[in-house]
Design a protein around this motif. Structure first.
Motif, mmCIF file in Angstrom:
data_model
loop_
_atom_site.group_PDB
_atom_site.id
_atom_site.type_symbol
_atom_site.label_atom_id
_atom_site.label_comp_id
_atom_site.label_asym_id
_atom_site.label_seq_id
_atom_site.Cartn_x
_atom_site.Cartn_y
_atom_site.Cartn_z
ATOM 1 N N GLN A 244 -15.896 86.751 -40.693
ATOM 2 C CA GLN A 244 -17.176 86.705 -41.406
ATOM 3 C C GLN A 244 -18.285 86.208 -40.481
ATOM 4 O O GLN A 244 -19.394 86.740 -40.494
ATOM 5 N N GLY B 240 -19.282 88.972 -38.096
ATOM 6 C CA GLY B 240 -20.051 89.985 -38.809
ATOM 7 C C GLY B 240 -21.462 89.523 -39.141
ATOM 8 O O GLY B 240 -22.429 90.281 -38.999
ATOM 9 N N SER C 104 -25.886 90.620 -38.204
ATOM 10 C CA SER C 104 -26.900 91.065 -39.161
ATOM 11 C C SER C 104 -27.653 89.929 -39.842
ATOM 12 O O SER C 104 -28.871 89.881 -39.789
ATOM 13 N N GLU D 56 -31.674 93.923 -38.626
ATOM 14 C CA GLU D 56 -31.554 94.302 -40.031
ATOM 15 C C GLU D 56 -32.504 95.443 -40.370
ATOM 16 O O GLU D 56 -33.684 95.393 -40.040
ATOM 17 N N TYR E 276 -22.789 89.006 -49.759
ATOM 18 C CA TYR E 276 -23.616 89.865 -48.915
ATOM 19 C C TYR E 276 -22.701 90.745 -48.072
ATOM 20 O O TYR E 276 -21.844 90.241 -47.346
ATOM 21 N N PRO E 277 -22.866 92.073 -48.159
ATOM 22 C CA PRO E 277 -21.978 92.965 -47.398
ATOM 23 C C PRO E 277 -22.263 92.920 -45.901
ATOM 24 O O PRO E 277 -23.414 92.962 -45.478
ATOM 25 N N LEU E 278 -21.193 92.814 -45.126
ATOM 26 C CA LEU E 278 -21.301 92.801 -43.668
ATOM 27 C C LEU E 278 -20.774 94.102 -43.063
ATOM 28 O O LEU E 278 -20.748 94.247 -41.855
ATOM 29 N N GLY E 279 -20.362 95.020 -43.906
ATOM 30 C CA GLY E 279 -19.818 96.294 -43.438
ATOM 31 C C GLY E 279 -18.309 96.205 -43.312
ATOM 32 O O GLY E 279 -17.722 95.124 -43.297
ATOM 33 N N SER E 280 -17.682 97.377 -43.238
ATOM 34 C CA SER E 280 -16.246 97.449 -43.007
ATOM 35 C C SER E 280 -15.451 96.611 -44.015
ATOM 36 O O SER E 280 -14.547 95.864 -43.662
ATOM 37 N N LYS E 281 -15.847 96.692 -45.291
ATOM 38 C CA LYS E 281 -15.173 95.987 -46.392
ATOM 39 C C LYS E 281 -15.189 94.463 -46.248
ATOM 40 O O LYS E 281 -14.338 93.767 -46.794
ATOM 41 N N SER F 9 -17.534 90.856 -46.520
ATOM 42 C CA SER F 9 -18.745 90.267 -47.087
ATOM 43 C C SER F 9 -18.727 88.765 -46.823
ATOM 44 O O SER F 9 -17.729 88.198 -46.384
#
Length: 182
Positions: free
Chosen positions: A36, A39, A43, A84, A160-165, A167
């Protein structure tokens, strides 16, 4: 120790970047996984040069060492770094919009020595001088402890989504500014 606070300058960016990374890798390690943290460094956390250009971002120094940074904004973007895509540089209306508290990071060896509070006091004063009556922010789990000590009230946590499933959990917080006694 006597710390000094000043407006961040573009020339501070090469020192701010590793400070942010060191701060979150160590101070957020009890609240977030290393995945996390990696990731979010891509962003959600990082340098926002708009704050530096607006002269609303501050650095704290101990001699020549940069040991803390953070700021506030009169623009709509709530958090995030230059990479972002969902940034909004729209100017806020102090008559109804809350100013944003942004991107506080402290060198781990200097944590809990009043550096975050020093930055917060400077931000609150500047936002008040610009006519804002309230503040809002998106807190990290470790950061919400500092903000609560400064009178911020938490909202409902978000993922908050960080991508690639992946958060990360953040907590929106808000504070009404009170008039300073004369």
């Amino acid at each position: 120790m006597k710390y000094t606070i000043r407006e961040a300058e573009e020339s501070d960016i090469p020192a701010i970047r590793p400070l942010i990374e060191e701060s979150v890798r160590i101070l957020a390690a009890d609240d977030y996984s290393q995945e996390q943290i990696r990731g979010a460094l891509l962003s959600a956390w990082g340098v926002d040069t708009q704050l530096i250009c607006d002269k609303t971002y501050f650095v704290v120094e101990n001699g020549a060492d940069l040991i803390g940074c953070g700021g506030w904004s009169y623009r709509a973007t709530l958090f995030g770094n230059d990479s972002e895509g969902n940034r909004d540089s729209k100017l806020l209306n102090p008559q109804g919009d809350p100013a944003k508290i942004r991107a506080f990071f402290v060198k781990p060896s200097c944590a809990r020595q009043g550096i975050g509070s020093m930055i917060m006091e400077r931000c609150e004063r500047a936002a008040r001088e610009r006519g804002f009556a309230s503040l809002e922010l998106m807190a990290t789990l470790p950061g919400q402890r500092l903000y609560a000590r400064h009178g911020f009230e938490p909202g409902e946590a978000i993922e908050y989504p960080l991508g690639s499933k992946l958060s990360i959990k953040f907590v929106p917080m808000r504070k009404e500014l009170r008039e300073q006694a004369g």
